[in-house]
Design an enzyme around this catalytic site. Structure first.
Site, PDB file in Angstrom:
ATOM      1  CE  LYS A  53     179.917 100.814  38.236  1.00  0.00           C
ATOM      2  NZ  LYS A  53     178.838 101.484  37.486  1.00  0.00           N
ATOM      3  CD  GLN A  97     175.428 102.428  38.748  1.00  0.00           C
ATOM      4  OE1 GLN A  97     176.641 102.493  38.585  1.00  0.00           O
ATOM      5  NE2 GLN A  97     174.732 101.340  38.473  1.00  0.00           N
ATOM      6  CG  ASP A 120     179.005 102.026  31.796  1.00  0.00           C
ATOM      7  OD1 ASP A 120     179.632 101.046  32.245  1.00  0.00           O
ATOM      8  OD2 ASP A 120     178.259 102.725  32.491  1.00  0.00           O
TER       9      ASP A 120
END
Length: 294
Positions: A53, A97, A120
């Site tokens: 990422k 994460q 997200d």
């Protein structure tokens, strides 16, 4: 001839579009988009994913704010870090994460993220807006699958789509996206899961089959009809002594067996996987441009 839907190429196209969008922002005198990524602990897969990422951010011109916290960090300290980025004027997107250590409640972390920076798409407000069809951030994997279907010429409009899996990350949002009254949705949707009896009875009706079962060979040739479009979300490691790593990656679908019957199919790797990060970048740019929330 079966069409192999190339997620690598489609993701590259999307990232190129994001890069051009960032260039337009910069030409207009606006700052680069910012993405905050918080990693807790030393999970190797999570570290690799976060690294990808951050690397993609650098390639496209997105400023990354990266925090690597120890596994023993307190829940309070993690939530305080999230709140810091909620208020940060140069951060447009925040993601923590997963998975997290057992002593941290992941849902509490998700709910602490400002839903307007929830790139997200996991915050309950965004999840609710997705169900009602209102503008929102959409989880990246299902959003990427919709792009794959659209850009490969396999639009769901009027089709019967069957989704295997009911997770909040893939299955549920995927089903909701497919049934939306929109140019990329408008399908009739069936959801199958671990409680479904005689799953083949449903999968054999599918024009589009999205498989997020989390198990090798969850779908075999006897479970599909000729001409089906198969989207394999699975990512499983299985032993393979011919590989230097000792394993190889495979999906949830018996690829070799189903390939001759399908009209289109995604490979693993190289199918759905690359789309997730591309859509994360797209969501971050959309956040910076206030395209969803002002």
């Amino acid at each position: 001839m079966t069409q192999v839907i190339d997620g690598k190429q489609i993701s590259q196209d999307i990232k190129q579009e994001v890069s051009l969008g960032i260039e337009r922002r910069m030409s207009a005198g606006l700052r680069a988009p910012g993405l905050a990524v918080i990693l807790v602990g030393e999970n190797p897969a999570s570290k690799a994913y976060v690294g990808s990422k951050i690397k993609t951010c650098a390639e496209l011109g997105i400023i990354s704010f990266s925090d690597h916290l120890p596994a023993e960090v307190s829940e309070k300290d993690l939530l305080d870090r999230v709140r810091f980025y909620n208020q940060h004027p140069e951060v447009d997107g925040i993601l923590v994460q997963m998975p997290l250590p057992a002593h941290i409640n992941p849902q509490k972390v998700i709910e602490t993220i400002d839903y307007r920076k929830d790139v997200d798409g996991f915050h309950p407000i965004n999840a609710g807006k997705l169900v009602t069809g209102d503008p929102c951030f959409v989880p990246c994997t299902p959003a990427g699958i919709l792009e794959m279907l659209d850009r490969s010429g396999n639009r769901p409009d009027g089709k019967h789509a069957v989704v295997i899996g009911r997770s909040n990350i893939v299955g549920k949002p995927m089903a909701n996206l497919l049934l939306q009254k929109s140019k990329k949705g408008n399908a009739t949707v069936t959801i199958c899961h671990t409680g479904t009896k005689n799953m083949g009875q449903f999968t054999r009706q599918a024009d589009i089959l999205v498989v997020a079962a989390g198990a090798v060979n969850a779908v075999t040739p006897d479970m599909i009809k000729p001409g089906v479009v198969i989207i394999d979300v699975g990512m499983n490691r299985i032993p393979d002594p011919t590989k230097a790593s000792g394993y190889r990656l495979t999906g949830d679908v018996d690829y070799e067996g189903c390939f001759p019957l399908a009209s289109a199919i995604t490979p693993v790797p190289g199918g759905v996987g690359p789309m997730t990060i591309a859509m994360l970048m797209k969501n971050t740019l959309a956040s910076a441009n206030h395209e969803i929330y002002s």
